[in-house]
Design a protein around this motif. Structure first.
Motif, PDB file in Angstrom:
ATOM      1  N   SER A 166      37.061  48.539  33.594  1.00  0.00           N
ATOM      2  CA  SER A 166      37.522  47.230  33.112  1.00  0.00           C
ATOM      3  C   SER A 166      38.198  47.349  31.759  1.00  0.00           C
ATOM      4  O   SER A 166      39.260  46.761  31.521  1.00  0.00           O
ATOM      5  CB  SER A 166      36.344  46.254  33.026  1.00  0.00           C
ATOM      6  OG  SER A 166      35.818  45.972  34.304  1.00  0.00           O
TER       7      SER A 166
ATOM      8  N   ALA B 299      46.479  56.419  42.804  1.00  0.00           N
ATOM      9  CA  ALA B 299      45.625  55.318  42.355  1.00  0.00           C
ATOM     10  C   ALA B 299      46.086  54.770  41.005  1.00  0.00           C
ATOM     11  O   ALA B 299      46.633  55.495  40.171  1.00  0.00           O
ATOM     12  CB  ALA B 299      44.178  55.785  42.253  1.00  0.00           C
ATOM     13  N   GLN B 300      45.849  53.491  40.803  1.00  0.00           N
ATOM     14  CA  GLN B 300      46.228  52.835  39.548  1.00  0.00           C
ATOM     15  C   GLN B 300      45.398  53.327  38.384  1.00  0.00           C
ATOM     16  O   GLN B 300      45.873  53.422  37.254  1.00  0.00           O
ATOM     17  CB  GLN B 300      46.068  51.322  39.702  1.00  0.00           C
ATOM     18  CG  GLN B 300      46.469  50.508  38.483  1.00  0.00           C
ATOM     19  CD  GLN B 300      46.157  49.039  38.662  1.00  0.00           C
ATOM     20  OE1 GLN B 300      45.255  48.664  39.414  1.00  0.00           O
ATOM     21  NE2 GLN B 300      46.897  48.184  37.969  1.00  0.00           N
TER      22      GLN B 300
ATOM     23  N   MET C  51      41.607  48.937  31.899  1.00  0.00           N
ATOM     24  CA  MET C  51      42.648  48.067  32.444  1.00  0.00           C
ATOM     25  C   MET C  51      43.291  47.207  31.367  1.00  0.00           C
ATOM     26  O   MET C  51      44.351  46.613  31.605  1.00  0.00           O
ATOM     27  CB  MET C  51      42.062  47.169  33.536  1.00  0.00           C
ATOM     28  CG  MET C  51      41.897  47.859  34.883  1.00  0.00           C
ATOM     29  SD  MET C  51      43.484  48.402  35.570  1.00  0.00           S
ATOM     30  CE  MET C  51      44.274  46.816  35.893  1.00  0.00           C
TER      31      MET C  51
ATOM     32  N   ALA D  61      36.457  48.775  44.109  1.00  0.00           N
ATOM     33  CA  ALA D  61      37.246  48.749  45.340  1.00  0.00           C
ATOM     34  C   ALA D  61      38.327  49.818  45.292  1.00  0.00           C
ATOM     35  O   ALA D  61      38.736  50.267  44.219  1.00  0.00           O
ATOM     36  CB  ALA D  61      37.873  47.371  45.523  1.00  0.00           C
ATOM     37  N   GLY D  62      38.814  50.210  46.468  1.00  0.00           N
ATOM     38  CA  GLY D  62      39.915  51.161  46.541  1.00  0.00           C
ATOM     39  C   GLY D  62      39.586  52.504  45.928  1.00  0.00           C
ATOM     40  O   GLY D  62      40.406  53.102  45.240  1.00  0.00           O
TER      41      GLY D  62
ATOM     42  N   PRO E 266      42.157  41.927  34.813  1.00  0.00           N
ATOM     43  CA  PRO E 266      42.380  42.171  36.243  1.00  0.00           C
ATOM     44  C   PRO E 266      41.656  43.429  36.690  1.00  0.00           C
ATOM     45  O   PRO E 266      41.638  44.435  35.982  1.00  0.00           O
ATOM     46  CB  PRO E 266      43.903  42.333  36.331  1.00  0.00           C
ATOM     47  CG  PRO E 266      44.451  41.675  35.103  1.00  0.00           C
ATOM     48  CD  PRO E 266      43.402  41.858  34.041  1.00  0.00           C
ATOM     49  N   ALA E 267      41.048  43.357  37.848  1.00  0.00           N
ATOM     50  CA  ALA E 267      40.368  44.531  38.380  1.00  0.00           C
ATOM     51  C   ALA E 267      41.397  45.568  38.815  1.00  0.00           C
ATOM     52  O   ALA E 267      42.511  45.230  39.217  1.00  0.00           O
ATOM     53  CB  ALA E 267      39.487  44.129  39.564  1.00  0.00           C
ATOM     54  N   ALA E 268      41.021  46.824  38.696  1.00  0.00           N
ATOM     55  CA  ALA E 268      41.907  47.885  39.166  1.00  0.00           C
ATOM     56  C   ALA E 268      42.047  47.796  40.678  1.00  0.00           C
ATOM     57  O   ALA E 268      41.057  47.609  41.394  1.00  0.00           O
ATOM     58  CB  ALA E 268      41.355  49.239  38.765  1.00  0.00           C
ATOM     59  N   LYS E 269      43.277  47.936  41.147  1.00  0.00           N
ATOM     60  CA  LYS E 269      43.513  47.861  42.595  1.00  0.00           C
ATOM     61  C   LYS E 269      42.987  49.106  43.300  1.00  0.00           C
ATOM     62  O   LYS E 269      42.580  49.049  44.461  1.00  0.00           O
ATOM     63  CB  LYS E 269      45.010  47.693  42.865  1.00  0.00           C
ATOM     64  CG  LYS E 269      45.586  46.389  42.335  1.00  0.00           C
ATOM     65  CD  LYS E 269      47.077  46.312  42.598  1.00  0.00           C
ATOM     66  CE  LYS E 269      47.655  45.019  42.036  1.00  0.00           C
ATOM     67  NZ  LYS E 269      49.126  44.933  42.233  1.00  0.00           N
ATOM     68  N   SER E 270      43.018  50.229  42.594  1.00  0.00           N
ATOM     69  CA  SER E 270      42.536  51.480  43.177  1.00  0.00           C
ATOM     70  C   SER E 270      42.105  52.411  42.049  1.00  0.00           C
ATOM     71  O   SER E 270      42.701  52.422  40.975  1.00  0.00           O
ATOM     72  CB  SER E 270      43.625  52.143  44.031  1.00  0.00           C
ATOM     73  OG  SER E 270      44.810  52.312  43.275  1.00  0.00           O
TER      74      SER E 270
ATOM     75  N   ARG F  23      44.517  54.773  32.762  1.00  0.00           N
ATOM     76  CA  ARG F  23      45.435  54.309  33.802  1.00  0.00           C
ATOM     77  C   ARG F  23      46.444  55.403  34.146  1.00  0.00           C
ATOM     78  O   ARG F  23      46.820  56.210  33.302  1.00  0.00           O
ATOM     79  CB  ARG F  23      46.176  53.047  33.359  1.00  0.00           C
ATOM     80  CG  ARG F  23      45.277  51.842  33.168  1.00  0.00           C
ATOM     81  CD  ARG F  23      46.078  50.542  33.051  1.00  0.00           C
ATOM     82  NE  ARG F  23      47.142  50.616  32.067  1.00  0.00           N
ATOM     83  CZ  ARG F  23      46.942  50.491  30.753  1.00  0.00           C
ATOM     84  NH1 ARG F  23      45.720  50.287  30.274  1.00  0.00           N
ATOM     85  NH2 ARG F  23      47.961  50.551  29.903  1.00  0.00           N
TER      86      ARG F  23
END
Length: 527
Positions: free
Chosen positions: A345, A322-323, A348, A269-270, A238-242, A420
């Motif tokens: 990536s 941020a995540q 994550m 993104a984010g 899953p891509a990092a949301k932020s 993270r």
């Protein structure tokens, strides 16, 4: 390899002088011997003879894929636990099919392609490892140093391993059959039939294992040395949301401007940009801050007082929700697209706590590809942290492709890491009280590993580090005292990690060196 065979024989003689197995429980080990398409009758005979010559006798030998009438007289093996034939089975049956469980009685197994040979004390050493730690979790996998047939010529190539590395095994079959697995592991990890033995080993990479490393090249494989697969570095995660990029900085506008240039081509993104400023006064720096605010909505956190890198990192992370956190020195330059994306990536992945990178000097040589730890030479330097293959050419693969594969280490440099936010919080961030500058990144990585996460280094190809450009190489008495104090704290806090780095092979010297050196290296040839 010139000099290797003489060195190996000297090791064998030295081991003979130290009797093995005193007080060790005699574990029954099953050895599965199997022919391959290119195997000859001579190759099978070599393997069986090497097993017959073992000083440890609690071994049963099961030859799979061969008929009983093609084997030697079984009466020759009565001094062991017997020689048996299972012509209808193959290696993958043993690892995946419960119907094959009748074929072996051992608590542990070893696999050997015909042509594999063993030093006479191999199974003594393996048995001793199983009995070494009473009261601790039982070993599931023992990885062994070994050698392989040279790709060219008649010599043999030693494979001094980093122990069990779950990321390296995905990229490259660096173990082959040089391992011993517990029966419990085989039964617990059964699923569908693997496509190959390497595929089965790769299936072990997704979980935690109780492992050990036999650092003697006691197994001699007929296969040639391995190469990385052509597969991509990572699966889909899953891509990092932020993502928050945290950059500690003090003036040096030319460095910071070069550092943030990659933001023009990143696709993350984010994205949040946080500059933690330590008392900058240069008008050009302040103008750059204003531009970063306008262009990227950057946040500028200003702190004064004595330089404390750990505090700057912690304050920067605290300023964002941020995540994902990307810690970035201002003397880092990202020159190729997607390098940062790769780091994020990998970070994550739920099992990864820190993702570091291969860094290059401005002239293209390797600056960092992972950190190994060792005890220092004295009280003024109690801990030595060395960069793997520092100074190697940028096109170099490194020993066992260390510069071209994802590797696990105890630590990576904090010049650029992805971690993270939940990992950062669980580890407690950087130690700004006791380790304001020196060893703070190493300490963070060790705490991340202690929390159950991996620390990995990625084979990035476009990240340049102008090392120590920010603070310079400060050698004032105050800085020297700080370094001594930091080293003393590290050895108290992480004595076992420093003394027994699991990714540092004792027969391989490649810390802060451009090439791997071996015990038989002719030092007069080393520049």
């Amino acid at each position: 390899m010139a000099g290797y065979e003489d060195w190996r024989q000297s090791r064998l003689i030295e081991r003979k002088r130290s009797p093995r197995g005193r007080g060790a429980w005699n574990h029954l080990i099953t050895v599965f011997v199997y022919p391959e398409a290119s195997s000859s009758a001579t190759a099978m005979s070599q393997t069986l003879s090497a097993l017959l010559d073992q000083t440890y006798r609690n071994i049963e030998i099961v030859v799979i894929g061969a008929r009983e009438q093609d084997l030697p007289d079984s009466s020759r093996f009565v001094g062991l636990r017997g020689l048996f034939a299972e012509p209808a089975l193959d290696v993958l049956d043993i690892l995946s099919d419960p119907a094959a469980d009748h074929a072996w009685r051992g608590s542990h197994l070893v696999l050997a392609a015909a042509g594999t040979t063993f030093d006479p004390d191999t199974f003594d050493l393996l048995n001793e490892m199983l009995s070494r730690s009473p009261g601790k979790p039982a070993l599931e996998l023992v990885v062994c140093d070994h050698d392989r047939a040279a790709a060219t010529g008649t010599g043999r190539s030693p494979c001094f391993l980093p122990g069990w590395d779950p990321d390296l095994i995905v990229a490259m079959d660096y173990i082959g059959t040089a391992f011993m697995a517990s029966r419990r592991l085989v039964l617990a990890r059964r699923s569908s039939r693997p496509a190959s033995l390497h595929d089965w080993l790769r299936s072990l990479a997704g979980g935690s294992l109780v492992t050990a490393h036999l650092t003697e090249p006691v197994m001699h494989l007929p296969a040639i040395p391995p190469h990385p697969s052509a597969e991509t570095l990572i699966s889909e995660f899953p891509a990092a949301k932020s993502v928050a990029i945290i950059i500690p900085n003090r003036d040096k506008p030319e460095l910071l401007r070069r550092c943030v240039r990659f933001l023009e081509f990143t696709e993350i993104a984010g994205l949040e940009l946080v500059i933690v400023d330590h008392a900058s006064t240069d008008p050009e720096t302040l103008a750059l801050y204003a531009w970063l605010k306008q262009r990227y909505s950057a946040r500028i956190l200003r702190i004064d007082g004595r330089f404390n890198f750990s505090r700057m990192v912690n304050l920067g992370v605290a300023a964002t929700t941020a995540q994902m956190v990307l810690l970035l020195n201002n003397d880092i330059e990202v020159t190729k697209p997607h390098e940062i994306d790769m780091m994020v990536s990998h970070a994550m992945r739920p099992e990864v706590g820190v993702a570091g990178a291969r860094l290059l000097y401005p002239d293209g040589r390797v600056q960092h590809a992972g950190v190994i730890l060792r005890p220092g030479p004295g009280q003024e330097q109690t801990v030595v942290s060395q960069h793997v293959l520092r100074g190697a050419a940028s096109h170099s693969d490194g020993y066992l492709h260390a510069l071209r594969t994802v590797r696990n280490y105890q630590a990576v440099t904090g010049a650029i890491i992805a971690t993270r936010r939940d990992v950062f919080d669980k580890a407690g961030g950087f130690d700004e009280v006791n380790l304001p500058v020196e060893h703070s990144d190493i300490d963070y990585c060790l705490r991340v590993r202690a929390a159950g996460f991996r620390v990995i280094s990625l084979p990035t190809a476009g990240i340049v580090h102008s090392e120590s450009s920010t603070r310079g190489l400060d050698t004032t008495p105050e800085v020297s005292r700080m370094r001594v104090a930091a080293g003393e704290l590290m050895i108290r806090r992480w004595r076992d990690a420093v003394n027994h780095d699991p990714f540092r092979n004792p027969h391989l010297d490649w810390g802060d060196r451009s090439q791997a050196l071996f015990p038989w290296t002719n030092w007069s040839d080393v520049q």
